[in-house]
Scaffold this active site. Structure first.
Site, PDB file in Angstrom:
ATOM      1  N   TYR A   1      30.195  73.601 -18.772  1.00  0.00           N
ATOM      2  CA  TYR A   1      30.602  73.971 -20.129  1.00  0.00           C
ATOM      3  C   TYR A   1      30.655  75.483 -20.360  1.00  0.00           C
ATOM      4  CZ  TYR A   1      25.564  74.468 -21.165  1.00  0.00           C
ATOM      5  OH  TYR A   1      24.238  74.826 -21.154  1.00  0.00           O
TER       6      TYR A   1
ATOM      7  N   LYS B   1      13.355  68.870 -12.640  1.00  0.00           N
ATOM      8  CA  LYS B   1      13.720  67.474 -12.875  1.00  0.00           C
ATOM      9  C   LYS B   1      13.142  66.507 -11.844  1.00  0.00           C
ATOM     10  CE  LYS B   1      18.012  68.202 -15.450  1.00  0.00           C
ATOM     11  NZ  LYS B   1      19.446  67.839 -15.555  1.00  0.00           N
TER      12      LYS B   1
END
Length: 292
Positions: A236, A73
């Site tokens: 998650y 990123k």
């Protein structure tokens, strides 16, 4: 489900390492199939060493776009032609859009959280928000909530490798947005309690609660949580972290895991590539709720 591939199929993908666990191919290919869009989305195991060649391949192969995850990123920034304002402020990119050979980097992670909150009826506008963490997820989330009109942000982080980055983030928010940001040490539990008492939303943007940290939570005293506090955990997997279990045990009425962030950051990228809205309800039902 992958759409029928022919000579006009456009390529999308994700560059990350490791990548075999990713839900992104399933999400995007199902969305393309349901909307009858001629795209195929593939996962590519690409690390920092291979990233320059992968970015060049986007131009050579005329890929429409790509997502990025760890460890790429930040490393991708000097390889792109343009950055969106949020990507420039965040210093990270998770989405690339290829417009006829010009590559634009964007970050949709923050929108993933704010759009998921909005889908559940929670606006960040005018709110005081506590965010725990200062790493890769926390930065775009903090900036996006500030840009979306949050009144005050309390950022908590431990004194350590990310402390200087957290200081820079707070300074950036105070200089570039209308929000007021403060940095606090996570070790100071009295300040954390005080800030949570005045906050409408708590966002845990750390990796606590997953992997080898699955038995840990940034909140150790359940009495800090109250029923009307919105608790959002960006993890998650597992879907019920220790923080979320504590929230439910103490009567918190609205608590969410990071699946919605994954869904809505993907939806934002999908719209940038295709011009179409991802059918998020279908994705949620057929991929997330079935556990595929």
């Amino acid at each position: 489900m992958v759409p029928q591939i022919d000579g006009q199929t456009r390529l999308l993908g994700i560059f990350a390492s490791p990548i075999s666990h990713s839900l992104s191919p399933a999400m995007h290919n199902l969305a393309c199939a349901r909307l009858h869009l001629n795209y195929a989305y593939l996962a590519f195991d690409v690390n920092r060493q291979g990233l320059p060649a992968a970015i060049q391949a986007m131009k050579t192969l005329k890929m429409r776009g790509a997502n990025l995850s760890m460890p790429n990123k930040e490393a991708v920034l000097p390889l792109l032609d343009k950055l969106t304002p949020i990507a420039r402020l965040s210093g990270a990119v998770n989405t690339i859009i290829n417009d006829h050979g010009q590559l634009t980097g964007d970050t949709t992670d923050g929108r993933g959280v704010t759009n998921d909150l909005a889908a559940h009826g929670h606006s960040v506008t005018g709110q005081t928000i506590t965010i725990i963490g200062a790493g890769g997820a926390a930065t775009p989330i903090a900036i996006q909530t500030a840009l979306d009109g949050a009144k005050e942000l309390h950022l908590f982080n431990r004194h350590g490798p990310h402390w200087q980055k957290a200081q820079s983030l707070v300074q950036l928010i105070n200089q570039k947005t209308a929000a007021t940001a403060h940095l606090h040490a996570l070790e100071d539990q009295q300040i954390l309690r005080k800030c949570l008492a005045s906050s409408a939303i708590l966002i845990d943007a750390t990796t606590l609660g997953m992997g080898k940290w699955k038995d840990l939570s940034p909140i150790t005293d359940p009495s800090m949580l109250r029923p009307d506090l919105v608790v959002y955990d960006t993890v998650y997997e597992p879907r019920q972290t220790k923080l979320l279990r504590l929230a439910r045990q103490t009567g918190v009425q609205h608590s969410y895991n990071g699946l919605g962030m994954l869904l809505y950051q993907g939806a934002a990228a999908f719209q940038e590539w295709t011009g179409q809205q991802m059918p998020v309800d279908i994705i949620r039902q057929e991929i997330f709720e079935r556990g595929d």
